[in-house]
Design a protein around this motif. Sequence first.
Motif, PDB file in Angstrom:
ATOM      1  N   ARG A  59     -11.924  -2.453   5.448  1.00 30.71           N
ATOM      2  CA  ARG A  59     -11.011  -1.664   4.613  1.00 30.71           C
ATOM      3  C   ARG A  59     -11.618  -1.704   3.505  1.00 30.71           C
ATOM      4  O   ARG A  59     -12.526  -1.746   3.639  1.00 30.71           O
ATOM      5  N   GLU A 108      -2.372  -4.512   1.275  1.00 35.03           N
ATOM      6  CA  GLU A 108      -2.232  -3.566   2.692  1.00 35.03           C
ATOM      7  C   GLU A 108      -1.740  -2.285   1.933  1.00 35.03           C
ATOM      8  O   GLU A 108      -3.153  -0.997   2.153  1.00 35.03           O
ATOM      9  N   LYS A 109      -1.398  -1.714   0.594  1.00 34.55           N
ATOM     10  CA  LYS A 109      -1.173  -1.137   0.183  1.00 34.55           C
ATOM     11  C   LYS A 109      -2.764  -0.484  -0.932  1.00 34.55           C
ATOM     12  O   LYS A 109      -2.345   0.269  -0.963  1.00 34.55           O
ATOM     13  N   ILE A 119      -6.995  -5.606   9.872  1.00 34.48           N
ATOM     14  CA  ILE A 119      -6.422  -6.064   8.612  1.00 34.48           C
ATOM     15  C   ILE A 119      -6.462  -7.363   8.707  1.00 34.48           C
ATOM     16  O   ILE A 119      -7.283  -7.366   8.840  1.00 34.48           O
ATOM     17  N   GLU A 120      -6.199  -8.164   6.450  1.00 32.52           N
ATOM     18  CA  GLU A 120      -6.951  -8.705   6.110  1.00 32.52           C
ATOM     19  C   GLU A 120      -6.421  -9.647   5.942  1.00 32.52           C
ATOM     20  O   GLU A 120      -6.299 -10.701   5.124  1.00 32.52           O
ATOM     21  N   ASP A 161       0.774 -10.225   0.790  1.00 31.69           N
ATOM     22  CA  ASP A 161       0.261  -8.998   2.328  1.00 31.69           C
ATOM     23  C   ASP A 161       0.508  -7.920   1.561  1.00 31.69           C
ATOM     24  O   ASP A 161      -0.168  -6.976   2.317  1.00 31.69           O
ATOM     25  N   GLN A 187       5.520 -11.445   6.131  1.00 32.66           N
ATOM     26  CA  GLN A 187       4.763 -10.785   5.279  1.00 32.66           C
ATOM     27  C   GLN A 187       5.256 -10.787   4.188  1.00 32.66           C
ATOM     28  O   GLN A 187       6.140 -10.949   3.386  1.00 32.66           O
ATOM     29  N   HIS A 241      -1.615   6.741   5.192  1.00 31.26           N
ATOM     30  CA  HIS A 241      -1.347   5.591   4.710  1.00 31.26           C
ATOM     31  C   HIS A 241      -0.102   5.621   3.441  1.00 31.26           C
ATOM     32  O   HIS A 241       0.573   4.677   3.163  1.00 31.26           O
TER      33      HIS A 241
END
Length: 523
Positions: free
Chosen positions: A55, A112-113, A92-93, A108, A104, A266
């Motif tokens: 990422r 991701e955003k 994925i983090e 979280d 989620q 995204h």
Amino acid sequence: KTRKKKATPPPPPPTYFQNLSTNNRLLRVDSPLLHEGELDAIRSSGLLTVELSTRYAHKDGPGTLEKRLSDLCYEASNAVRNGAELIILSDIERPTQQVSEGNQSAQDLGAEKDRLAIPALLAVGAVHHYLIKQGLRTQASLIMNTGQCWSTHHFACLIGYGASAVCPYLALAHIRKWHSTDKGKAKADGQTVEQCQDNFRKAIVGGLKKIMSKMGISVLESYRGAQIFQCIGLHEEVIDVAFKGTPTTMGALNFGDVANESMLMHRKAFPELDQGEAAVKLDFAGWYKYMKSKGEFHMNNPDMARALHKAVRENSPMSYEEYRRQIMDGRPVTTIRDLLDFASDRQPIPVAEVEDALSITSRFVTGGMSLGALSRESHEVIALGMNRVGGMSNSGEGGEDRLRFTPIMDVDEEGHSPSFPHLQGLKNGDSAASATKQLASGRFGVTPEYLTSAKQLEIKIAQGAKPGEGGQLPGAKVDKYIASLRNSVPGVELISPPPHHDIYSIEDLAQLIYDLHQICPEA
């Protein structure tokens, strides 16, 4: 004077066979597709495992991709130098288990955003080639933990560019979510969610075997890192970093362009980045299924099919023009040829000097498609049409009815023939014989009569349309008529092996050519 000592070069990295006591630690997995539980087991297997994030910050813009990729490669090489035996590249983090259970939190989703993922294939390819360049590649294996992989082609590319295994966590999570719905449970027909996930794995593994077999590769170890691909549409700067050695015929997207495409996807997932409302679900992309006025354009669509049927039935210039407009003018840029135009460096030839349309038809040929793969009517009509215009149809590897070897002379005024009652529009003197007869040694209906009716003989050395697989006619299609032509038994599956078993050497081929000249010297 004291003589200066020469600097001692650093020792080369150990090979696999040096110091076997430390270099023979291997972990066996039954499939290149890993479930999350299997990935967790690998993490705790005792092998030194390092997990690296693919990422990077969305706010830094598209210019960050190349630098982040470079940093990822350095992190991987540094980990291997420090003893890492497995490198897990993950987009994925948060723990994969949270995706499995759908836990989620707002935190979280916020993470991701705000952070964008490097395309999985770009990450694997770049790390793979960087470790090769550093002389470290054989000291560690690569595993990809990604939400960007769901089709057989995705898996083939990731493995072909160096991944030993792939955990498609988002595809697996989607199966679990689908199974939890009433509609999913009904379609699962009593199967558990674990069985549904295993079905997905079996389908992917089966697809990989088919892809590998086309290149004559039978084990995954030989396919991994082989990069048996060609590339269209990536700039040389991307090829040199992640896909070095891959042939590319036309460059296009550089790192900035790739990053922009990633950012576009995204933002579709997180419309709030553009001050839009959060999406309940993603838009339908239409990659695999046509949807009218929605998703990706498909050249084969209902409008085109209707226009084609109308043009054939009405046989009018206006109908054909509408069909031509559908496939040429009425569509967006879809193929490479849509980006090309003629740029001639010479004056146009006068029309009077151009070869007329009727004279070029003598050079028309058809592809080899056997009777059985095509219906009897289709196979005969293709031969009739090509014979009328002076072209050459190809019989394919399946034999032909002996009725077709002589001209049709029993046609009535309405174009019907008792010999061919299933055909219409016939004329006395028509020929339904394929001018080019295909053969694969003595298989499938190859008789002296079949060969002597040919104008041209074509030896089928290997599969063309399905390389590596072999031709196959399912038993259900082998009816009494087809079986009689192929000297077989109705209902028995007919298979041609990929390399035909009677042609093992150039001497075998020479002998077959000699034999064919003896039986049909005119062909």
